[in-house]
Design an enzyme around this catalytic site. Structure first.
Site, PDB file in Angstrom:
ATOM      1  N   LYS A  40      -7.417   0.986  -6.570  1.00 17.85           N
ATOM      2  CA  LYS A  40      -6.639   0.330  -7.618  1.00 17.85           C
ATOM      3  C   LYS A  40      -5.192   0.158  -7.129  1.00 17.85           C
ATOM      4  O   LYS A  40      -4.917  -0.791  -6.407  1.00 17.85           O
ATOM      5  CB  LYS A  40      -6.791   1.099  -8.918  1.00 17.85           C
ATOM      6  CG  LYS A  40      -8.292   1.149  -9.295  1.00 17.85           C
ATOM      7  CD  LYS A  40      -8.584   1.719 -10.595  1.00 17.85           C
ATOM      8  CE  LYS A  40     -10.053   1.822 -10.935  1.00 17.85           C
ATOM      9  NZ  LYS A  40     -11.043   1.174 -10.118  1.00 17.85           N
ATOM     10  N   SER A  74     -10.284   3.689 -18.813  1.00 19.46           N
ATOM     11  CA  SER A  74     -10.488   2.384 -18.197  1.00 19.46           C
ATOM     12  C   SER A  74     -10.889   1.297 -19.181  1.00 19.46           C
ATOM     13  O   SER A  74     -10.734   0.117 -18.890  1.00 19.46           O
ATOM     14  CB  SER A  74     -11.552   2.480 -17.105  1.00 19.46           C
ATOM     15  OG  SER A  74     -12.772   2.921 -17.655  1.00 19.46           O
ATOM     16  N   HIS A 109      -6.764   5.225 -12.878  1.00 19.67           N
ATOM     17  CA  HIS A 109      -5.978   4.098 -13.396  1.00 19.67           C
ATOM     18  C   HIS A 109      -4.520   4.465 -13.631  1.00 19.67           C
ATOM     19  O   HIS A 109      -3.746   3.620 -14.083  1.00 19.67           O
ATOM     20  CB  HIS A 109      -6.597   3.591 -14.703  1.00 19.67           C
ATOM     21  CG  HIS A 109      -7.925   2.917 -14.489  1.00 19.67           C
ATOM     22  ND1 HIS A 109      -8.036   1.578 -14.187  1.00 19.67           N
ATOM     23  CD2 HIS A 109      -9.183   3.406 -14.511  1.00 19.67           C
ATOM     24  CE1 HIS A 109      -9.316   1.270 -14.045  1.00 19.67           C
ATOM     25  NE2 HIS A 109     -10.036   2.361 -14.230  1.00 19.67           N
TER      26      HIS A 109
END
Lengths: 82, 395
Positions: free
Chosen positions: B244, B185, B213
């Protein structure tokens, strides 16, 4: 097998560059209070010590290490249980 | 008085920061105009720091699914699944996620943070060892602490260091969980997963991969780094988030180990948290359908990511090691990062500011996250704002 007495001088050698010029190091020297090590420096120091003694140092023991003497005892134990 | 004394240091740090900067913790999104634009602190702003990778937060299908769920099932679950029961949507989402990953089991958690906390702390305990990449997310560190296992860090993405540490553990590898992230990240770099998976097999350890991610970002079907690297069979547990690429809030873990189904009975962050709201589950299911059926979203995301990465590289910015939807501009000292962040904000560009000790190697970062919903023009405006910042602060 490395013992406490043989670990100490090696720790002094590793830690000397982190102290003030001419600062005397002893078993009672405190890593944070006397050497002013911040969390990042502690992590760098751990890596250096791990390389020197060929051990992995669990993060769990870090809060129990206040002085250089504490550190040497923990290293001794980790080497015994290797 | 002594109880609250420790906050003095924080107050001083904040006071010093707000003397030279807008308070990064008081950034207020007053009105959202689209997935990539908002009115922030009274100014129109391009959002380039929100992890909205597929831009699905305003997707009509997701909004409609959430709205219908609110109308039919109410605004909240008002308790945990253990005490108050499952909503049918919880079970349906778990089935759909398990199918998506081709796994037998899935547990859904209320946030991605809780997924890491809940799975790691249930999997490992006293006498076990967890080997974590040094750059792992705080939720992983917290889960490790909660587990009571021995926590050993290996150097970021350094498989030689990992190999050395596994070798030192010897027979204890059978009780060892290795943890890495698909995309990290902070710097947006990928895990060296082929090598990590091989080491895991060689030493007989277990492997947990956080794809927070990389879900919807990597892999032919969007399953993440393990799919891209072709090592899905070697990854025992995949943790992910809904906050996300899926544009909601929540987390999950999938696995083929039958114990996965039992983890929910042994995981305090699962048992003692209110379960996700019906609207969140409904929009997540709709977003997962979009992710599965529209690979063009990923293509658009990567075109935007490469466009910004290349532009910033051309400017001479010090970036993370490879193009990715997380693009980190690295600074040595915090002062320069703070000044640049403020200047970008003045120009209508919002990115994340990461100051020591949160950034790797004690440095500072301005972290952009790119979305499939950004237009090429918006990407160019972000790059242009960085160009003016570079001219002002790094001649």
């Amino acid at each position: 097998m490395a013992r406490y007495e043989t670990i100490l001088p090696q720790l002094y050698e590793i830690l000397r560059p982190h102290g003030q010029d001419g600062q005397a190091l002893s078993e009672e020297t405190e890593l944070v209070a006397d050497l002013d090590l911040d969390s990042l420096k502690v992590m760098e120091l751990l890596l250096e010590v791990e390389e020197r003694f060929d051990i992995s140092i669990p993060l769990n023991i870090v809060p129990d290490v206040r002085t250089i003497g504490d550190f040497a005892r923990q290293i001794e134990q980790l080497m015994e249980h290797r | 008085m002594a109880l609250l004394k420790k906050f003095r240091q924080l107050a001083d740090a904040r006071k010093a920061l707000t003397k030279v900067s807008e308070d990064p913790f008081r950034v207020t999104i007053e009105r959202l105009l689209s997935p990539t634009e908002a009115v922030v602190n009274g100014r129109p702003m391009i959002l380039a720091g929100t992890n909205n990778y597929l831009g699905l937060t305003f997707d009509p299908q997701c909004i409609e699914a959430a709205a219908r769920a609110v109308r039919e099932q109410g605004t909240g679950t008002t308790g945990s699944r253990m005490a108050n029961g499952n909503f049918i949507g919880h079970l349906a989402l778990e089935k759909e996620l398990a199918e998506f990953y081709g796994r037998r089991w899935c547990d859904v958690f209320s946030t991605g943070y809780l997924a890491n906390l809940g799975v790691i702390s249930a999997l490992a305990g006293q006498g076990d060892v967890i080997l974590i990449d040094a750059d792992c997310h705080a939720s992983i560190y917290d889960g490790c602490r909660m587990s009571g296992a021995e926590i050993i860090r290996f150097r970021h993405n350094d498989t030689a260091d990992l190999h050395k540490r596994l070798t030192r553990l010897g027979k204890r590898c059978a009780n060892t969980l290795i943890i890495a992230e698909g995309i990290y990240s902070m710097l947006g770099d990928r895990a060296a997963l082929v090598e990590i998976a091989a080491l895991k097999q060689e030493h007989g350890a277990y492997l947990l991969l956080d794809e927070a991610h990389s879900l919807g970002v990597l892999g032919e079907r969007g399953r993440g780094r393990s799919e891209e690297a072709g090592v899905e069979d070697s990854v025992d547990f995949i943790v992910g988030t809904f906050s996300k690429s899926l544009g909601a809030t929540g987390g999950f873990c999938v696995s083929d180990h039958p114990e996965m189904e039992l983890i929910r009975y042994a995981s305090r962050p699962y048992i003692f948290t209110a379960s996700p709201c019906p609207s969140v589950i409904a929009s997540t299911r709709a977003a997962l359908r979009r992710l599965r059926t529209e690979p063009e979203l990923r293509l658009r995301l990567w075109a935007n990511a490469r466009r910004l990465y290349d532009s910033l590289k051309e400017l001479g910015c010090r970036l993370g090691p490879e193009p990715s939807p997380i693009i980190a501009v690295r600074f040595g000292g915090g002062e320069e990062a703070i000044a640049c962040w403020n200047s970008l904000l003045q120009q209508g560009v919002y990115v994340n500011m990461i100051l020591p000790p949160a950034a790797p190697d004690g440095g500072s970062l301005l972290r952009c996250s790119v979305s499939a919903a950004h237009t090429p023009d918006q990407i160019d405006r972000v790059a242009k704002a960085f160009a003016s910042v570079k001219a002002t602060f790094s001649p």
